[in-house]
Design an enzyme around this catalytic site. Structure first.
Site, short mmCIF file in Angstrom:
data_model
loop_
_atom_site.label_atom_id
_atom_site.label_comp_id
_atom_site.label_asym_id
_atom_site.label_seq_id
_atom_site.Cartn_x
_atom_site.Cartn_y
_atom_site.Cartn_z
N ARG A 172 43.21 6.86 27.05
CA ARG A 172 41.89 6.97 26.38
C ARG A 172 41.09 5.69 26.58
NH1 ARG A 172 45.95 8.21 23.50
NH2 ARG A 172 46.37 10.41 23.21
N ASP A 243 53.16 8.37 24.33
CA ASP A 243 51.97 8.99 23.77
C ASP A 243 52.18 10.37 23.17
OD1 ASP A 243 49.11 8.28 23.57
OD2 ASP A 243 48.88 10.27 24.45
N THR A 244 53.01 11.17 23.82
CA THR A 244 53.05 12.60 23.48
C THR A 244 53.69 12.85 22.11
OG1 THR A 244 55.05 12.63 24.79
CG2 THR A 244 53.07 13.50 25.83
N CYS A 350 58.98 19.63 30.89
CA CYS A 350 59.12 18.26 30.37
C CYS A 350 60.56 17.72 30.45
CB CYS A 350 58.65 18.24 28.92
SG CYS A 350 58.80 16.62 28.17
N LEU A 351 60.68 16.57 31.08
CA LEU A 351 61.98 15.88 31.16
C LEU A 351 62.44 15.41 29.78
CD1 LEU A 351 64.15 14.36 32.96
CD2 LEU A 351 62.58 12.41 32.87
N GLY A 352 61.47 15.04 28.94
CA GLY A 352 61.82 14.41 27.65
C GLY A 352 61.86 15.38 26.49
C1 HEM Z 1 56.34 16.39 22.00
C2 HEM Z 1 56.36 15.54 23.02
C3 HEM Z 1 56.09 15.92 24.43
C4 HEM Z 1 55.27 16.90 24.93
C5 HEM Z 1 54.39 17.87 24.15
C6 HEM Z 1 55.38 16.83 26.37
C7 HEM Z 1 54.70 17.68 27.24
C8 HEM Z 1 54.93 17.73 28.61
C9 HEM Z 1 54.35 18.70 29.49
C10 HEM Z 1 53.38 19.80 29.07
C11 HEM Z 1 54.82 18.45 30.73
C12 HEM Z 1 54.53 19.26 32.00
C13 HEM Z 1 53.52 18.57 32.92
C14 HEM Z 1 53.12 19.41 34.10
O1 HEM Z 1 53.62 20.52 34.28
O2 HEM Z 1 52.25 18.96 34.85
C15 HEM Z 1 55.68 17.31 30.65
C16 HEM Z 1 56.34 16.72 31.72
C17 HEM Z 1 57.02 15.52 31.62
N1 HEM Z 1 57.35 14.84 30.48
FE1 HEM Z 1 56.88 15.38 28.59
N2 HEM Z 1 56.23 15.81 26.72
C18 HEM Z 1 56.70 15.25 25.57
C19 HEM Z 1 57.60 14.19 25.48
C20 HEM Z 1 58.11 13.48 26.54
C21 HEM Z 1 58.95 12.32 26.44
C22 HEM Z 1 59.46 11.72 25.13
C23 HEM Z 1 59.21 11.91 27.72
C24 HEM Z 1 60.02 10.75 28.25
C25 HEM Z 1 60.67 9.88 27.63
C26 HEM Z 1 58.53 12.82 28.62
C27 HEM Z 1 58.56 12.74 29.98
C28 HEM Z 1 58.04 13.70 30.83
C29 HEM Z 1 58.18 13.65 32.28
C30 HEM Z 1 58.88 12.56 33.08
C31 HEM Z 1 57.54 14.80 32.78
C32 HEM Z 1 57.40 15.21 34.24
C33 HEM Z 1 58.53 16.17 34.61
C34 HEM Z 1 58.46 16.63 36.05
O3 HEM Z 1 57.44 16.48 36.69
O4 HEM Z 1 59.48 17.14 36.53
N3 HEM Z 1 57.89 13.75 27.86
N4 HEM Z 1 55.76 16.88 29.33
#
Ligand code: HEM
Length: 402
Positions: A172, A243-244, A350-352
């Site tokens: 942001r 952030d998420t 999502c990995l996380g």
């Molecule tokens: C409630 C919390 C979270 C939400 C709502 C969320 C949401 C998402 C979404 C929608 C995607 C898909 C992106 C795409 O298709 O272009 C994604 C991918 C990803 N997220 Fe999360 N996320 C969360 C927490 C986290 C956390 C805590 C981590 C890491 C410590 C993380 C790491 C990642 C990574 C590395 C990807 C990419 C995976 C890939 O490309 O194979 N996320 N996340």
């Protein structure tokens, strides 16, 4: 059918509607409007070319699962010099990175963090419990995932303020013009990569059992990650990890503060928390959309897309599609079938997600145990940021623990 026919004449451009403040604050009316009138929209994009917006559950899920049509290749540019890994890589290459990363975020490994996470949540609450008031975003939703992330990575907690400033300048950026915002983003990107450059060298020389060291000493297809691959991976983890979860906690607490009867249900029956986490992820969908690029000419929903079109998959809109979810606008903690897309779907899911679920569940359990009766402070005006819905200045007041 091409662009002009895919957007009803005289209507607001779907991308402007989706990025509006009105939609960030209350997305469902905008999403339902798109479902009803323009579920597959194709219109001239804000930055040239054409932009496609998908809002129906079936279309969004299909697009997530078909990267040969809806590609992620180098699609996210937020100040990063190197591609974000694995987000900006399409299959089959994508799988080699997930093979290295998935075990680090497995359900078992994340479950092992639970006692530590519970302790941390209580330490954070201790800081403000006696005050009868807190800024939930600042005092709770920000430190919780950030502290856990730094510990997981094996990075010093003292670096947190710097990380948060980089996160804000990336996601942001503030500025009077688009150029100013872009400059902020690029400066933050460079600083993040310079920081990790140093940390990667440290971990190379002094390995430990934390995530960054594991990546530095890990292998894909029998070789170590290149420097660019390491930078792309760590840069993405920082943005995903910080952030998420903060945004999701903001969304959940605003909803529960505005619906005291639903909050009371969670306080009275802790077994509802797991279902509430899933249902509020669906209903609130903090990450509203994910970007793609159309990789080949393709027709979907009767609209002809062209290779090179930008695409926005509205996972928030998919999550309130009445064709998939019965009474989609209602919040039901005991919803039986909840195949929501708040974590995306397909190869880039999502990995996380297991880490996020752990943090959210423990946070809701402990917060409602310690602070069962809260409300929005009278001076608080809730406003969510578009794209990733977080709410700054989330002031709560509550009865002090006896
Ligand atoms: C409630 C919390 C979270 C939400 C709502 C969320 C949401 C998402 C979404 C929608 C995607 C898909 C992106 C795409 O298709 O272009 C994604 C991918 C990803 N997220 Fe999360 N996320 C969360 C927490 C986290 C956390 C805590 C981590 C890491 C410590 C993380 C790491 C990642 C990574 C590395 C990807 C990419 C995976 C890939 O490309 O194979 N996320 N996340």
């Amino acid at each position: 059918m091409y662009a002009d026919e895919a957007v009803p004449t005289g209507d607001e451009d779907p991308m402007s509607a989706v990025f509006s403040q009105r939609c960030a604050d209350d997305p469902q009316p905008v999403y339902h409007d798109l479902h009803d009138r323009c579920p597959v929209a194709r219109a001239p994009g804000m930055f040239g070319g054409y932009s496609v917006t998908l809002s129906r559950y079936d279309d969004v899920l299909w697009a997530l699962k078909h990267p040969e049509v809806f590609s992620s290749k180098d699609v996210v540019k937020i100040g990063n010099d190197v591609p974000l890994i694995p987000l900006s890589v399409d299959p089959p290459d994508h799988a080699k990175y997930r093979r290295l990363l998935d075990p680090q975020f497995s359900p078992k490994r994340m479950a092992d963090l639970e006692p530590e996470a519970r302790l941390l949540v209580n330490e954070i609450i201790d800081e403000f419990a006696a005050n009868g008031a807190c800024d939930f975003h600042e005092d709770f939703a920000t430190p919780l995932p950030s502290t856990i992330f730094l510990a997981l990575m094996g990075l010093p907690q003292d670096d947190l303020p710097q990380f948060l400033a980089w996160r804000d300048d990336t996601i942001r950026p503030q500025g009077d013009t688009i150029e100013e915002m872009e400059q902020k983003r690029e400066a933050a990107g460079k600083a993040i990569e310079a920081y990790f450059q140093g940390k990667i060298e440290e971990k190379r020389a002094h390995p430990d059992d934390r995530l960054l060291s594991t990546l530095v000493h890990g292998e894909v297809e029998g070789r170590p990650l290149t420097h660019a691959e390491l930078l792309g991976t760590t840069h993405l983890l920082l943005l995903g990890g910080l952030d998420t979860v903060t945004a999701t906690l903001d969304c959940m607490i605003v909803f529960l503060a505005q619906h005291p009867e639903r909050r009371r249900a969670l306080v009275d029956d802790g077994s509802l928390v797991a279902g509430a986490v899933e249902e509020l992820l669906r209903h609130q969908t903090p990450v509203m959309m994910v970007p793609r690029i159309v990789a080949q000419d393709f027709e979907i929903g009767g609209v002809q897309l062209r290779a090179g079109d930008g695409a926005t998959l509205l996972i928030g809109a998919a999550n309130c599609d009445r064709a998939e979810f019965e009474d989609a606008s209602d919040v039901r903690f005991d919803r039986e079938s909840n195949r929501h897309l708040a974590f995306g779907g397909g190869p880039h899911r999502c990995l996380g997600s297991h880490l996020a679920r752990l943090e959210l569940t423990v946070a809701l359990e402990e917060f409602h145990r310690r602070v069962p009766d809260y409300e929005l402070a009278p001076e608080t005006t809730i406003s969510f940021s578009p794209g990733i819905r977080q709410s700054e200045n989330l002031h709560l007041r509550f009865a002090v623990e006896s």
